[in-house]
Design a protein around this motif. Structure first.
Motif, PDB file in Angstrom:
ATOM      1  N   GLN A   1       0.839  -1.196   0.000  1.00 24.33           N
ATOM      2  CA  GLN A   1       0.000   0.000   0.000  1.00 24.33           C
ATOM      3  C   GLN A   1       0.879   1.253   0.000  1.00 24.33           C
ATOM      4  O   GLN A   1       1.702   1.427   0.895  1.00 24.33           O
TER       5      GLN A   1
ATOM      6  N   MET B   1       1.526   4.869   0.832  1.00 20.78           N
ATOM      7  CA  MET B   1       0.978   5.775   1.830  1.00 20.78           C
ATOM      8  C   MET B   1       1.444   7.197   1.537  1.00 20.78           C
ATOM      9  O   MET B   1       2.621   7.441   1.255  1.00 20.78           O
TER      10      MET B   1
ATOM     11  N   THR C   1      -2.689  13.328   8.121  1.00 18.71           N
ATOM     12  CA  THR C   1      -2.340  11.943   8.464  1.00 18.71           C
ATOM     13  C   THR C   1      -1.097  11.825   9.317  1.00 18.71           C
ATOM     14  O   THR C   1      -0.927  10.855  10.032  1.00 18.71           O
TER      15      THR C   1
ATOM     16  N   THR D   1       1.327  12.351  12.386  1.00 19.55           N
ATOM     17  CA  THR D   1       1.020  12.563  13.804  1.00 19.55           C
ATOM     18  C   THR D   1       1.624  13.833  14.363  1.00 19.55           C
ATOM     19  O   THR D   1       1.047  14.461  15.248  1.00 19.55           O
TER      20      THR D   1
ATOM     21  N   GLU E   1       0.923  -4.700   5.343  1.00 19.83           N
ATOM     22  CA  GLU E   1       0.150  -5.259   6.452  1.00 19.83           C
ATOM     23  C   GLU E   1       0.453  -6.745   6.563  1.00 19.83           C
ATOM     24  O   GLU E   1       0.457  -7.464   5.571  1.00 19.83           O
TER      25      GLU E   1
ATOM     26  N   ASN F   1       5.123   2.923  12.066  1.00 20.83           N
ATOM     27  CA  ASN F   1       3.679   2.897  11.823  1.00 20.83           C
ATOM     28  C   ASN F   1       2.973   4.094  12.453  1.00 20.83           C
ATOM     29  O   ASN F   1       1.994   4.610  11.904  1.00 20.83           O
TER      30      ASN F   1
ATOM     31  N   ASN G   1       1.675   7.657  10.938  1.00 21.29           N
ATOM     32  CA  ASN G   1       0.438   7.826  10.173  1.00 21.29           C
ATOM     33  C   ASN G   1      -0.756   7.419  11.024  1.00 21.29           C
ATOM     34  O   ASN G   1      -0.793   6.308  11.574  1.00 21.29           O
ATOM     35  N   LEU G   2      -1.728   8.319  11.124  1.00 23.36           N
ATOM     36  CA  LEU G   2      -2.887   8.042  11.968  1.00 23.36           C
ATOM     37  C   LEU G   2      -3.646   6.787  11.530  1.00 23.36           C
ATOM     38  O   LEU G   2      -4.276   6.119  12.347  1.00 23.36           O
ATOM     39  N   SER G   3      -3.566   6.459  10.236  1.00 20.02           N
ATOM     40  CA  SER G   3      -4.325   5.309   9.745  1.00 20.02           C
ATOM     41  C   SER G   3      -3.684   3.973  10.114  1.00 20.02           C
ATOM     42  O   SER G   3      -4.328   2.936  10.009  1.00 20.02           O
ATOM     43  N   THR G   4      -2.425   3.987  10.561  1.00 21.32           N
ATOM     44  CA  THR G   4      -1.757   2.717  10.899  1.00 21.32           C
ATOM     45  C   THR G   4      -1.344   2.639  12.360  1.00 21.32           C
ATOM     46  O   THR G   4      -0.620   1.730  12.759  1.00 21.32           O
TER      47      THR G   4
END
Length: 425
Positions: free
Chosen positions: A256, A258, A264, A266, A291, A322, A325-328
């Motif tokens: 993926q 990113m 996104t 932090t 992932e 990780n 990034n807020l998504s991970t």
């Protein structure tokens, strides 16, 4: 009227012709002219009449000139009169040393595995084997000659802020510039300028007075001082994009890409997230996130290292935590961050998929979750065979492994670049 001349205006040869008139350049001249080819052009020639053997006689015969060595080394304009070049030409005294400097970059193996295909076995592999790749060192010689000619010409059109009509300005830039770019794209760094603001003569040109040619300036060097590090061997930063990854294992949902933005990352949302920031920058604000497949099993990546020359390299990997990034970011049921501690090991594999000769597996590399990190895997590792200039697809690989235990509660891992840098002797 009688005009008496008190001198002779010197004739300026172009760079190509100068090779033949300067006796100290006989070896370079012999090399270049050995590839000269003149091909008769029937269409461009003027027909006359048939001879007694029924063959056409031409009033004007036209021959097309070509030189494969010059054209494939970006030095074909060596005789172009409407352009301006700076030429670095090794004298007969320096010629052998020049070849000795360059030829180790083109050491070839007796055989190579080539043409990767995912259809070869469960994890993919090379389909074919090619042997006798470099009979009589012909490929080594050809690529050495191409590289030598490829560093021969420099175009002043790339000199910033230099008056190209002013000889003194052009020569001054050549002598003192931090770097010069040849017509083949090779960068010649000035090793004497070690810090910004230094103004020292480039050792390549030290003590040499250039000769004026009709299409530029010729520096005849009695010692070939072009350093392969950061000239022929250059820094190469490889993305973890799908093209560079030939094999993946233990990856869910594929690779993926990113993209980091203010929404996104932090360290731009500390007030709302309330945690410590991640430090460091990611080139182009993009990286690749993998992932992990849930459950047991190793995570593995095989990254192709294309077109590398034989020689010594410093090899590094850039990891991205990780929690950048807020998504991970991983949190528990109460919204608290789960502290992750993944680590990986790496090894260099040849095209035979075996550990590269003279190398060993790295120790475990901890992926710091507070910063973007550069992991120097090998300070100096030698790639023994060249993969450059081959007419088939073959390459060594960097093999990265994260064991099930090494995942360290992480749900995935982020990588930005593999960096290959030359090692200066």
């Amino acid at each position: 009227m009688l005009h008496v001349l008190d001198g002779v205006s010197p004739f300026a040869y172009n760079i190509y012709d100068y090779l033949s008139v300067n006796p100290s350049l006989s070896r370079m001249n012999a090399l270049v002219t050995s590839y000269d080819k003149f091909t008769f052009s029937e269409n461009a020639s003027t027909e006359g009449s048939m001879n007694d053997k029924g063959q056409m006689e031409y009033i004007d015969s036209v021959y097309i000139y070509s030189n494969e060595l010059l054209s494939t080394s970006s030095a074909f304009h060596i005789a172009t009169e409407d352009s301006l070049f700076v030429a670095i030409v090794p004298s007969d005294e320096a010629y052998a040393g020049a070849l000795d400097t360059i030829s180790p970059l083109y050491r070839y193996a007796d055989s190579y595995e080539y043409e990767w295909s995912e259809s070869k076995g469960a994890d993919g592999g090379f389909l074919y084997t090619k042997t006798n790749v470099n009979p009589n060192d012909s490929l080594t010689h050809l690529n050495t000659y191409r590289s030598l000619l490829g560093t021969m010409l420099i175009s002043p059109s790339l000199f910033p802020g230099v008056d190209k009509s002013d000889s003194a300005s052009v020569i001054n830039h050549v002598l003192y510039a931090d770097s010069l770019v040849t017509t083949s794209g090779v960068i010649l760094y000035n090793k004497a300028n070690r810090v910004p603001g230094d103004r020292n003569i480039n050792p390549v040109f030290e003590g040499i007075t250039p000769v004026k040619a009709s299409n530029g300036y010729v520096f005849v060097v009695d010692e070939y001082k072009v350093d392969p590090a950061y000239s022929f061997i250059r820094r190469n930063a490889l993305d973890f994009h799908s093209y560079n990854i030939v094999r993946m294992k233990g990856v869910a949902n594929g690779a993926q890409t990113m993209y980091l933005t203010s929404e996104t990352r932090t360290d731009t949302l500390l007030e709302s997230w309330g945690k410590e920031p991640v430090t460091g920058d990611v080139e182009d604000d993009t990286y690749t996130y993998y992932e992990f497949v849930k459950g047991s099993g190793n995570f593995e990546l095989h990254i192709r290292l294309n077109n590398v020359l034989s020689g010594k390299y410093r090899i590094s990997v850039i990891t991205v935590p990780n929690r950048i990034n807020l998504s991970t970011i991983q949190v528990d049921g109460d919204g608290n961050e789960v502290l992750e501690s993944p680590n990986f090991t790496a090894e260099l594999l040849g095209d035979d998929l075996k550990l590269m000769k003279g190398t060993k597996k790295t120790s475990s590399q901890d992926i710091d979750q507070t910063r973007v990190n550069k992991h120097v895997l090998w300070e100096s590792v030698e790639i023994p065979e060249s993969y450059s200039g081959l007419d088939f697809s073959t390459f060594p690989m960097l093999h990265i492994t994260i064991s099930n235990r090494g995942k360290g509660k992480a749900q995935g891992v982020g990588f930005s670049k593999v960096i290959l840098e030359p090692v200066r002797e």
